[in-house]
Write a protein that holds these residues in place. Structure first.
Motif, PDB file in Angstrom:
ATOM      1  N   SER A   1      61.879 -25.258 -34.789  1.00  0.00           N
ATOM      2  CA  SER A   1      61.014 -24.212 -35.359  1.00  0.00           C
ATOM      3  C   SER A   1      60.863 -22.998 -34.436  1.00  0.00           C
ATOM      4  O   SER A   1      60.737 -21.872 -34.913  1.00  0.00           O
TER       5      SER A   1
ATOM      6  N   ARG B   1      63.568 -20.594 -35.238  1.00  0.00           N
ATOM      7  CA  ARG B   1      63.737 -20.306 -36.661  1.00  0.00           C
ATOM      8  C   ARG B   1      63.966 -18.814 -36.949  1.00  0.00           C
ATOM      9  O   ARG B   1      64.746 -18.444 -37.824  1.00  0.00           O
TER      10      ARG B   1
ATOM     11  N   CYS C   1      64.816 -26.662 -39.028  1.00  0.00           N
ATOM     12  CA  CYS C   1      64.234 -25.345 -38.747  1.00  0.00           C
ATOM     13  C   CYS C   1      62.713 -25.353 -38.881  1.00  0.00           C
ATOM     14  O   CYS C   1      62.017 -24.539 -38.281  1.00  0.00           O
TER      15      CYS C   1
ATOM     16  N   ALA D   1      67.521 -18.075 -36.810  1.00  0.00           N
ATOM     17  CA  ALA D   1      68.404 -19.078 -37.416  1.00  0.00           C
ATOM     18  C   ALA D   1      68.668 -18.740 -38.880  1.00  0.00           C
ATOM     19  O   ALA D   1      67.849 -18.099 -39.539  1.00  0.00           O
TER      20      ALA D   1
END
Ligand SMILES: [Fe+2]
Ligand SMILES: [Fe+2]
Length: 268
Positions: free
Chosen positions: A117, A120, A112, A123
């Motif tokens: 990223s 993210r 992540c 997530a």
């Protein structure tokens, strides 16, 4: 606005190209005992599933086991295909599965912060995350635990469920559709205590309680690699399991779609 949600799961992307560690190879061979370690076909299945959902849904949930053992190379491979799909990161919810933390307990966190990223924000984080998308609020939840790769169970963090409960107390949440995305299926207990130890989900009592407290709470999960519709409230199922992308035929993606009926998810 979210009118249609796509749900895929258990991609089990494998990558052997940059895999040099003995532990990673051993883990891959062990957990792939019943399916061939074919790198490209698994990648093709994910590509096909994402292409299938791209213009057919407003939001996509991928409910864990994104990779086979959670190696850096496998996460990179997953992220590359997700980026190439052109699906906006704002419309994607990702959660880890037991496989995603087999070779590195911190693998999900690192992914992540690294290759995933861009995704993210949608997530699963350490103590849960709240992702509001108009009338639908998503709670991506991490149900993994640090365990040897022969075990496949999960655990619900009480902090994550408390966060959901606290969030839903807000007046603005009363009419929202609530989607908890997690890998392990809540409320399925094996009668065999040994299997329950290996594969069961612990700590999901409060989460199940939540289903009865809020009129529009749902759980989308994976792990079982099969379609599962369970736990009816007011005559409509609230807990849905998806098939595994890794088990799709190449070029024939199976993705679940849900529409909304008075704020309640209805499988299409
Ligand atoms: Fe799986
Ligand atoms: Fe799993």
């Amino acid at each position: 606005m979210v009118h249609r949600i796509a749900h895929l799961s258990d991609v089990h992307l494998v990558e052997t190209r940059k895999t040099t560690g003995i532990l990673t190879r051993l883990a891959q061979t062990t957990v792939s005992y019943d399916r061939p370690i074919e790198v490209e076909p698994r990648r093709q299945k994910l590509r096909a599933a994402l292409a299938h959902v791209k213009d057919r849904a407003d939001h996509v949930v991928v409910s864990g086991d994104l990779t086979e053992v959670g190696s850096e190379a496998e996460y990179e491979s997953f992220a590359e295909i997700l980026h190439d799909s052109g699906i906006s990161p704002d419309t994607v919810t990702l959660v880890p599965g037991n496989h995603d933390v087999y070779v590195d307990a911190a693998g999900w966190k690192k992914a992540c912060e690294g290759p995933l990223s861009a995704f993210r924000g949608g997530a699963a984080g350490e103590h849960g995350r709240v992702v509001e998308r108009g009338s639908v609020v998503f709670f991506p939840m991490d149900s993994t635990r640090d365990q040897f790769f022969l075990r496949s169970g999960g655990a619900v963090a009480i902090e994550a469920v408390t966060r959901i409960m606290d969030t839903l107390r807000g007046a603005s949440m009363r009419h929202k559709t609530v989607v908890v995305a997690m890998h392990h299926p809540p409320g399925l207990r094996s009668k065999n205590p040994v299997w329950q130890w290996f594969d069961g989900l612990v700590g999901c009592g409060k989460l199940l309680e939540l289903l009865g407290l809020h009129p529009r709470v749902h759980v989308l999960h994976g792990h079982r690699h099969t379609l599962l519709d369970r736990i009816a409230i007011a005559g409509k199922n609230r807990v849905f399991g998806a098939t595994a992308t890794v088990d799709d035929a190449v070029g024939a993606p199976r993705v679940r779609f849900y529409g909304l009926d008075d704020g309640v998810l209805v499988p299409a």
